[in-house]
Design a protein around this motif. Structure first.
Motif, PDB file in Angstrom:
ATOM      1  N   ARG A 141       0.833  -1.209   0.000  1.00 10.77           N
ATOM      2  CA  ARG A 141       0.000   0.000   0.000  1.00 10.77           C
ATOM      3  C   ARG A 141       0.873   1.267   0.000  1.00 10.77           C
ATOM      4  O   ARG A 141       0.591   2.223  -0.710  1.00 10.77           O
ATOM      5  CB  ARG A 141      -0.942  -0.011   1.207  1.00 10.77           C
ATOM      6  N   VAL A 142       1.924   1.244   0.798  1.00  9.92           N
ATOM      7  CA  VAL A 142       2.802   2.424   0.821  1.00  9.92           C
ATOM      8  C   VAL A 142       3.486   2.589  -0.537  1.00  9.92           C
ATOM      9  O   VAL A 142       3.613   3.699  -1.064  1.00  9.92           O
ATOM     10  CB  VAL A 142       3.865   2.308   1.954  1.00  9.92           C
ATOM     11  N   SER A 143       3.876   1.469  -1.117  1.00 11.63           N
ATOM     12  CA  SER A 143       4.543   1.524  -2.417  1.00 11.63           C
ATOM     13  C   SER A 143       3.586   2.041  -3.499  1.00 11.63           C
ATOM     14  O   SER A 143       3.981   2.823  -4.380  1.00 11.63           O
ATOM     15  CB  SER A 143       5.042   0.116  -2.759  1.00 11.63           C
ATOM     16  N   GLU A 144       2.322   1.640  -3.426  1.00  6.36           N
ATOM     17  CA  GLU A 144       1.326   2.154  -4.391  1.00  6.36           C
ATOM     18  C   GLU A 144       1.147   3.664  -4.209  1.00  6.36           C
ATOM     19  O   GLU A 144       1.004   4.410  -5.175  1.00  6.36           O
ATOM     20  CB  GLU A 144      -0.023   1.456  -4.170  1.00  6.36           C
ATOM     21  N   TRP A 145       1.134   4.085  -2.951  1.00  5.86           N
ATOM     22  CA  TRP A 145       0.970   5.500  -2.617  1.00  5.86           C
ATOM     23  C   TRP A 145       2.119   6.314  -3.233  1.00  5.86           C
ATOM     24  O   TRP A 145       1.900   7.330  -3.893  1.00  5.86           O
ATOM     25  CB  TRP A 145       0.953   5.620  -1.084  1.00  5.86           C
ATOM     26  N   ILE A 146       3.354   5.820  -3.036  1.00  2.48           N
ATOM     27  CA  ILE A 146       4.518   6.519  -3.590  1.00  2.48           C
ATOM     28  C   ILE A 146       4.450   6.519  -5.130  1.00  2.48           C
ATOM     29  O   ILE A 146       4.677   7.548  -5.773  1.00  2.48           O
ATOM     30  CB  ILE A 146       5.828   5.847  -3.102  1.00  2.48           C
ATOM     31  N   SER A 147       4.115   5.375  -5.710  1.00  5.31           N
ATOM     32  CA  SER A 147       4.067   5.284  -7.177  1.00  5.31           C
ATOM     33  C   SER A 147       3.014   6.230  -7.751  1.00  5.31           C
ATOM     34  O   SER A 147       3.197   6.789  -8.829  1.00  5.31           O
ATOM     35  CB  SER A 147       3.742   3.845  -7.604  1.00  5.31           C
ATOM     36  N   TYR A 148       1.909   6.393  -7.020  1.00  8.96           N
ATOM     37  CA  TYR A 148       0.855   7.310  -7.465  1.00  8.96           C
ATOM     38  C   TYR A 148       1.407   8.738  -7.547  1.00  8.96           C
ATOM     39  O   TYR A 148       1.239   9.427  -8.564  1.00  8.96           O
ATOM     40  CB  TYR A 148      -0.335   7.256  -6.503  1.00  8.96           C
ATOM     41  N   PHE A 149       2.074   9.183  -6.491  1.00  6.33           N
ATOM     42  CA  PHE A 149       2.542  10.569  -6.473  1.00  6.33           C
ATOM     43  C   PHE A 149       3.745  10.797  -7.386  1.00  6.33           C
ATOM     44  O   PHE A 149       4.020  11.925  -7.780  1.00  6.33           O
ATOM     45  CB  PHE A 149       2.817  11.027  -5.035  1.00  6.33           C
ATOM     46  N   LEU A 150       4.441   9.710  -7.749  1.00  7.30           N
ATOM     47  CA  LEU A 150       5.549   9.853  -8.710  1.00  7.30           C
ATOM     48  C   LEU A 150       5.066   9.618 -10.147  1.00  7.30           C
ATOM     49  O   LEU A 150       5.861   9.673 -11.082  1.00  7.30           O
ATOM     50  CB  LEU A 150       6.672   8.861  -8.379  1.00  7.30           C
ATOM     51  N   SER A 151       3.769   9.329 -10.312  1.00  7.27           N
ATOM     52  CA  SER A 151       3.190   9.056 -11.642  1.00  7.27           C
ATOM     53  C   SER A 151       3.927   7.926 -12.358  1.00  7.27           C
ATOM     54  O   SER A 151       4.253   8.044 -13.552  1.00  7.27           O
ATOM     55  CB  SER A 151       3.210  10.307 -12.530  1.00  7.27           C
ATOM     56  N   LEU A 152       4.187   6.858 -11.646  1.00  4.28           N
ATOM     57  CA  LEU A 152       4.892   5.723 -12.244  1.00  4.28           C
ATOM     58  C   LEU A 152       3.881   4.697 -12.754  1.00  4.28           C
ATOM     59  O   LEU A 152       3.534   3.744 -12.064  1.00  4.28           O
ATOM     60  CB  LEU A 152       5.844   5.094 -11.220  1.00  4.28           C
ATOM     61  N   GLY A 153       3.406   4.914 -13.956  1.00  2.11           N
ATOM     62  CA  GLY A 153       2.488   3.952 -14.568  1.00  2.11           C
ATOM     63  C   GLY A 153       1.048   4.129 -14.124  1.00  2.11           C
ATOM     64  O   GLY A 153       0.675   5.160 -13.555  1.00  2.11           O
ATOM     65  N   TYR A 154       0.236   3.099 -14.386  1.00  5.57           N
ATOM     66  CA  TYR A 154      -1.207   3.173 -14.137  1.00  5.57           C
ATOM     67  C   TYR A 154      -1.540   2.823 -12.691  1.00  5.57           C
ATOM     68  O   TYR A 154      -1.163   1.759 -12.202  1.00  5.57           O
ATOM     69  CB  TYR A 154      -1.946   2.194 -15.052  1.00  5.57           C
ATOM     70  N   CYS A 155      -2.267   3.703 -12.019  1.00  8.46           N
ATOM     71  CA  CYS A 155      -2.767   3.399 -10.672  1.00  8.46           C
ATOM     72  C   CYS A 155      -4.278   3.232 -10.764  1.00  8.46           C
ATOM     73  O   CYS A 155      -4.961   4.055 -11.386  1.00  8.46           O
ATOM     74  CB  CYS A 155      -2.432   4.521  -9.696  1.00  8.46           C
ATOM     75  N   ASP A 156      -4.809   2.169 -10.113  1.00 10.42           N
ATOM     76  CA  ASP A 156      -6.236   1.871 -10.230  1.00 10.42           C
ATOM     77  C   ASP A 156      -7.066   2.590  -9.169  1.00 10.42           C
ATOM     78  O   ASP A 156      -8.064   2.065  -8.689  1.00 10.42           O
ATOM     79  CB  ASP A 156      -6.469   0.340 -10.185  1.00 10.42           C
ATOM     80  N   PHE A 157      -6.634   3.801  -8.798  1.00  7.88           N
ATOM     81  CA  PHE A 157      -7.360   4.582  -7.790  1.00  7.88           C
ATOM     82  C   PHE A 157      -7.056   6.057  -8.010  1.00  7.88           C
ATOM     83  O   PHE A 157      -6.182   6.401  -8.817  1.00  7.88           O
ATOM     84  CB  PHE A 157      -6.951   4.147  -6.374  1.00  7.88           C
TER      85      PHE A 157
END
Ligand SMILES: [Fe+2]
Ligand SMILES: [Fe+2]
Length: 303
Positions: A237-253
């Motif tokens: 979850r933390v990794s998804e959070w970081i990836s979201y704010f770094l715009s690293l690919g598709y986030c499903d939220f």
């Protein structure tokens, strides 16, 4: 709108029987086995790699790339074994696994911010983030598990893309974007099944280890009292959070859900500084993949 009761997990699995993804990719299977064998070494990995031409090519390219494995004063490597030694056994495993997932995830058709390449990029980013965060939270660089968790947590989305694109998946992706919601919410409304349901069914069919099945099935629906591997789900979850704010690919939220994910940082005892440093390392590692043109067919680039 699609009929909410149209799709069931059984129907999806049935549809998969007619496609290449009905069976687990051989290299993925063999590396999963290898990750459970503490005696596995560079020779074993080189033997497995030889069964997958694109994985082998990507491994050699990574070892010879100044973006990833090679210092400017080093000569180029010519064999898989040399490549594995230069990259390090674990990093080499990660690269081969990530390459193996590519054909499994690639499918035609993109909708709004979604494409299979963007999903692949997200999966690799979450895998790297997981590995970095796990080492910070628990003080050990634990085998391949955190990386695998990230790489495979959204495998259900890749399956939906291939089996249900015109049967609700593209509509769910569109609505998630327009409504700024979670894909899971739109999947339930439009298709009657979610990528967690489908991911679990495929992971069971492929005999994934239990911890992977649990994360794939509950990365959006964590219950710390019920889920044995809640620490891995929190890391993811933390990794998804970081990836979201770094715009690293598709986030499903969307952003509101991303803010919720940050609660897992406190649960794990990670500081803002930990997150800042992991973000820097993650961006640098992802630049390595971009430098090797792994995601060149996508419009998305690393931020
Ligand atoms: Fe994800
Ligand atoms: Fe997901």
């Amino acid at each position: 709108m699609s009929n909410p009761t149209m799709n069931t997990v059984d129907q999806v699995l049935d549809a998969l029987n007619h496609q290449d993804i009905a069976t687990i990719p051989l290299v993925l299977y063999e590396i999963l086995l290898m990750s459970r064998n503490p005696k596995a070494d560079a020779n074993d990995l080189a033997t497995v790699c030889k069964k997958d031409i694109s994985g082998s090519a990507r491994l050699l390219r990574a070892a010879n790339s100044i973006y990833y494995g090679r210092r400017l004063d080093q000569p180029k490597v010519n064999t898989l074994k040399e490549a594995i030694v230069r990259l390090g056994f674990k990093r080499a495993q990660e690269i081969v696994l990530s390459a193996t997932l590519s054909p499994l995830m690639m499918a035609q058709g993109s909708v709004m911010d979604y494409s299979s390449t963007a999903l692949w990029k997200h999966s690799i980013a979450v895998g790297i983030g997981n590995r970095l965060l796990y080492a910070r939270a628990f003080g050990v660089d634990m085998s391949l598990d955190p990386y695998l968790v990230g790489l495979l947590h959204d495998i259900g989305i890749a399956i939906e893309h291939q089996a249900l694109f015109s049967k609700g998946f593209s509509e769910a992706v569109q609505k998630r974007y327009e409504n700024e919601t979670e894909l899971l919410t739109e999947e339930k409304l439009i298709m009657g099944v979610t990528h967690e349901d489908i991911g679990v069914a495929v992971a069971q069919r492929w005999s994934f280890p239990d911890y992977l099945i649990e994360v794939i099935g509950h990365h959006h629906s964590l219950d710390p009292n019920r889920h044995q591997n809640h620490h891995l789900i929190h890391i993811n979850r933390v990794s998804e959070w970081i990836s979201y704010f770094l715009s690293l690919g598709y986030c499903d939220f969307a952003r509101p859900y991303a803010e919720l994910l940050s609660e897992s940082r406190q649960v794990l005892g990670l500081t803002q500084e930990d997150v800042r440093e992991v973000s820097l390392h993650l961006k640098a590692e992802m630049q390595g993949f971009v430098g090797m043109n792994w995601f060149s067919s996508t419009q998305q680039q690393v931020a």
